[in-house]
Design an enzyme around this catalytic site. Structure first.
Site, PDB file in Angstrom:
ATOM      1  N   GLN A 138      37.575  32.988  35.252  1.00 47.04           N
ATOM      2  CA  GLN A 138      38.384  33.577  36.201  1.00 47.04           C
ATOM      3  C   GLN A 138      39.503  32.941  36.620  1.00 47.04           C
ATOM      4  OE1 GLN A 138      36.909  34.454  40.457  1.00 47.04           O
ATOM      5  NE2 GLN A 138      36.781  36.586  39.636  1.00 47.04           N
ATOM      6  N   TYR A 166      43.339  38.281  47.418  1.00 47.04           N
ATOM      7  CA  TYR A 166      43.692  37.204  46.732  1.00 47.04           C
ATOM      8  C   TYR A 166      45.073  36.966  46.752  1.00 47.04           C
ATOM      9  CZ  TYR A 166      39.229  34.750  45.754  1.00 47.04           C
ATOM     10  OH  TYR A 166      38.171  33.953  45.674  1.00 47.04           O
ATOM     11  N   ARG A 213      24.606  40.626  41.068  1.00 44.28           N
ATOM     12  CA  ARG A 213      23.365  40.193  41.630  1.00 44.28           C
ATOM     13  C   ARG A 213      22.362  40.564  40.769  1.00 44.28           C
ATOM     14  NH1 ARG A 213      24.692  44.091  46.612  1.00 44.28           N
ATOM     15  NH2 ARG A 213      25.906  45.165  44.794  1.00 44.28           N
TER      16      ARG A 213
END
Length: 395
Positions: free
Chosen positions: A100, A170, A347
């Site tokens: 990423q 971001y 998760r």
């Protein structure tokens, strides 16, 4: 058309994945010196051995001020050997690996990094208690070049996929969001102007790497705050990227790490645990009405971004990765029937790294994650599921 098998091989640009499952990028908290550690490798090996098709290394910063805080990797010659060791280990399992690639922008903690954060427009930082600077033309040229240099180094390190981070407030996302972009120049105004940086970076990276690796982007179905990227703008942005033809897939995320993080995660809000993990000034700030409003609660339901994501599916031809509360085999199969090419999980595989193998072999029909989100505050000490007995974190 035949619905693809989520557990069968699939093409992602020039890369063949063993299946259509993706480990979404979630900060691992295992690079305290900004270097790859055995703990970081073990973290990704667990899900790779557990059957995932593509695992994603989170938060590989293109510049020192682009880290959310100092315990993250800035990609450079100094980190190349460790990154190559990581990719080699993952490839031995048969899985592919993505990096990423991002610049945190206003989400960066300038005080921790030792260098002031930048964003589309100046704003106070709740993380550093400093002012975030407005990026200059020189900054934007420098950052674009840094994306290109980072992309080349990650190709050298053996990564199969580069994921450009264009969401969660971001740097690139701060330009897209009208509430965060208050500039008076050609980087603001129309969506085309606000999307200039995103498209410039995507084009520059693609021109650099060609078809050596796949290039994807994480974008928002909705930021979840007033002044953020809306679903309408998100679709229009996706269409611009679609027209440019620079990307092999889009991963559909949502929320804002700066303004509304729980919009992405859904489920229980671990306010006390989060506050306990933060520095004292932030901890005190979270006790104020504004701070308490920061950690909102959203009910969890399976595939909670699906409804919005379907609007993107009908609007673009670029392959899409569905993200957001995917825990069940039937959800994954429905995603394939809906026309999504990949499913991304976070998760669920943090709780059960071998979940994909268990779902594929029909040993299970769903994961056992309870979405308590108590894993979120553990990013500062080695991301893990605190519901189960944790393995020792090797940093």
């Amino acid at each position: 058309m035949t619905t693809p098998d989520v557990f069968g091989p699939a093409r992602l640009g020039p890369v063949t994945l063993r299946n259509r499952t993706v480990k979404a990028a979630t900060f691992e908290g295992r690079a305290p010196e900004g270097q790859v550690t055995d703990g970081l490798i073990d973290y990704h090996l667990a899900v790779a051995r557990g059957g995932i098709g593509l695992t994603t290394v989170a938060y590989l910063a293109v510049a020192p001020e682009g880290r959310t805080h100092r315990e993250q990797i800035v990609v450079g010659e100094h980190s190349l050997a460790g990154l190559a060791r990581l990719t080699e280990a993952i490839h031995e399992t048969g899985a592919a690996i993505a990096g990423q690639v991002g610049h945190a922008g206003p989400v960066a903690n300038g005080r921790s990094n030792g260098v002031r954060a930048i964003a589309a427009s100046p704003m106070p930082s709740p993380l550093s208690m400093q002012m975030v600077k407005s990026a200059t033309e020189a900054d934007l040229t420098r950052v674009t070049k840094a994306y290109v240099a980072t992309a080349r180094l990650l190709v050298r390190a053996g990564f199969d996929v580069l994921e450009l981070h264009m969401a969660h407030s971001y740097l690139i996302s701060s330009f897209l969001a009208p509430g965060l972009n208050r500039r008076k120049d050609s980087w603001n105004g129309s969506l085309e102007n606000r999307a200039r940086l995103a498209r410039q970076v995507a084009r520059a990276v693609r021109d650099e790497v060609g078809d050596e690796v796949a290039v994807t982007a994480k974008i928002s179905v909705s930021d979840g705050f007033k002044g953020g990227v809306t679903t309408k703008d998100g679709i229009a942005f996706a269409q611009l990227l679609d027209e440019d033809g620079t990307l092999d897939a889009l991963q559909l995320s949502g929320g804002s790490s700066l303004m509304n993080p729980m919009y992405l995660f859904r489920g229980d809000a671990p306010v006390k645990e989060f506050a306990a993990s933060m520095p004292l000034p932030v901890r005190l700030g979270m006790r104020t009405p504004i701070g308490k409003n920061f950690i909102k609660t959203y009910d969890f339901h399976e595939a909670y971004f699906r409804e919005k994501a379907l609007q993107f599916r009908s609007a673009v031809s670029t392959p899409l990765m569905l993200l957001g509360g995917i825990n069940r085999r039937d959800t994954m199969e429905q995603a394939m029937a809906d026309g999504f090419e990949f499913v991304a999980m976070g998760r669920a595989v943090l709780r059960e790294p071998d979940l994909v193998n268990r779902l594929r072999s029909e040993q299970a029909v769903s994961g056992v994650c309870i979405h308590c989100n108590r894993c979120m505050p553990t990013i500062y000490s080695g991301t893990r599921c605190p519901v189960i007995a944790p393995d020792p974190v090797r940093l």
